[in-house]
Design a protein around this motif. Sequence first.
Motif, PDB file in Angstrom:
ATOM      1  N   ASN A   3      16.111 -23.625 -27.427  1.00  0.00           N
ATOM      2  CA  ASN A   3      14.792 -24.057 -27.897  1.00  0.00           C
ATOM      3  C   ASN A   3      14.869 -24.519 -29.334  1.00  0.00           C
ATOM      4  N   LEU A   4      15.603 -23.775 -30.148  1.00  0.00           N
ATOM      5  CA  LEU A   4      15.722 -24.138 -31.565  1.00  0.00           C
ATOM      6  C   LEU A   4      16.399 -25.496 -31.703  1.00  0.00           C
ATOM      7  N   LEU A   6      16.518 -27.885 -29.470  1.00  0.00           N
ATOM      8  CA  LEU A   6      15.620 -28.939 -28.986  1.00  0.00           C
ATOM      9  C   LEU A   6      14.555 -29.259 -30.025  1.00  0.00           C
ATOM     10  N   ALA A   7      13.999 -28.187 -30.627  1.00  0.00           N
ATOM     11  CA  ALA A   7      12.933 -28.384 -31.614  1.00  0.00           C
ATOM     12  C   ALA A   7      13.450 -29.171 -32.822  1.00  0.00           C
ATOM     13  N   LEU A   8      14.624 -28.788 -33.318  1.00  0.00           N
ATOM     14  CA  LEU A   8      15.191 -29.488 -34.481  1.00  0.00           C
ATOM     15  C   LEU A   8      15.537 -30.924 -34.106  1.00  0.00           C
ATOM     16  N   MET A  10      14.096 -32.720 -31.893  1.00  0.00           N
ATOM     17  CA  MET A  10      12.849 -33.476 -31.764  1.00  0.00           C
ATOM     18  C   MET A  10      12.331 -33.893 -33.136  1.00  0.00           C
ATOM     19  N   ILE A  11      12.425 -32.986 -34.121  1.00  0.00           N
ATOM     20  CA  ILE A  11      11.936 -33.318 -35.469  1.00  0.00           C
ATOM     21  C   ILE A  11      12.707 -34.517 -36.000  1.00  0.00           C
ATOM     22  N   THR A  13      14.749 -36.683 -34.427  1.00  0.00           N
ATOM     23  CA  THR A  13      14.626 -37.887 -33.598  1.00  0.00           C
ATOM     24  C   THR A  13      13.255 -38.525 -33.761  1.00  0.00           C
TER      25      THR A  13
END
Lengths: 130, 376
Positions: A3-4, A6-8, A10-11, A13
């Motif tokens: 999750n971490l 993916l979250a990073l 996403m930020i 990208t």
Amino acid sequence: MDNLNLALNMIFTGVSVVFLCLVLLVFVIYAMPKVLSVFYQKKINNVAVSDSRTVREENGIELNQSKQIPINQKKECNDELLAVITAAVLACFKPEVRSRIRIASFRRVSDTPPVWNGVSRNEQIASKYD
Amino acid sequence: MIQEFLNTISDLLKNSGFMQCSLQEFIMLAVACILIYLAVVKQYEPLLLLPIAFGVLLANLPVAQLSSYNEGSLIYYLYKGIKLGIYPPLIFLGIGAMTDFGPLIANPKSLLLGAAAQIGIFMTFFGAMMLGYTPDESGAISIIGGADGPTAIFVASKLAPHMLGSIAIAAYSYMALVPIIQPPIMKLLTTKKEREVVMEQLRPVSKTEKVVFPVLVTLIVSFLLPAAAPLVGMLMLGNLFRESGVVSRLTNTAQNELINIITIFLGISVGATAKAETFLNPKTLGIIVLGLVAFAFGTAGGVLFGKIMYLVSGGKVNPLIGSAGVSAVPMAARVSQKVGQEANPSNFLLMHAMGPNVAGVIGSAVAAGVLLSVLK
């Protein structure tokens, strides 16, 4: 951990793609008037050529009235329009204020401007010299 | 005979809403009434909040089965427009027909402020993931930070339809609260000297530029990010109608009848997704908190980038216009104007703030495209 990541991801990208897209648009918008001015210059040159052709025909058999207004006549129209607008603006203000007003520029606005354009303009005129 | 009559009345009462109403439905009816009050009396984005609120009321009427999920009801069929992604692009068509991109074309750097304000979306995605929401749910919640109702509904309907009602209510409520949420953040992140900056008058924009602009934006954004094409394409089509000046009937229809009809259908069907079991749970509270976080980060992102532009330009850009990068048009631009005037009464930032404001509409559509591309 996934999750971490993916979250990073996403930020980085998301921000990168949004900026990339809009920076590209910035360049395109800056280039737009330059490209369009090249087309306009060609059009003005073509009009000048057709005007001179019209004059030659006039001297020949028939009169062909050019629909283009000569540049010096356009300037006169603008000067007259500017004089009328200036007089109208000055009439709205008190006499002691008029000498401090100078029209720096004017342009035609679109027929259907957003409401807030008109509100802003009116507020600006009303409060500037109260 | 009398016994039969009494039995009939008894059956009617048993099947009536009074006997079948659960506590949760009662609470949701109360929530609907509060939202109606906010829309009508406080005028919080009434154009959408009122139909949404009434949709919530209809969906939670006991026994009536009027929610978006009850097959056969009118609202079930109206909801198809959201499920199939039809209504939000049509709303964007109307918005494009009402938007003047002139201030943006006159000052293209505003696009960067519109981009910076979308940072709130991705920061909120991070926060939502850390709070335990799934990636799809996090994406749907984070788009609230774009401050764009149709975009939020479009993304939520694709990524987390079960949260659509909560997200829409949060999004429109916070959009109405922009004049309250933004000023403290703007004042915290800027100095008085920065807030007093008077910006140069914008250059005039030719009609040709305004006609070419929507075509170029559609091509560039859609090539880069096809997922954003429905929203950006329809936005730009509406704008092209307006700027071309040759389809005044279509422009009038897009600005008025079309957008009004779609607003009604959209509002009712979105509200009717907010049934008690989907709305009354801790995740809804998380949506409300994260929505506020998204707005705050978006405002801060725009203002901070405005400060960078202030420094780079040698003091020619007022950082306050950065807060207008959230696409709550024209509310956010008016907030920039108001806060700017508090610092310098003769300063008029409204038209300068409109650039980032409309850039934010494009930016939020692009951000939505990113979320849909990555998560779908």
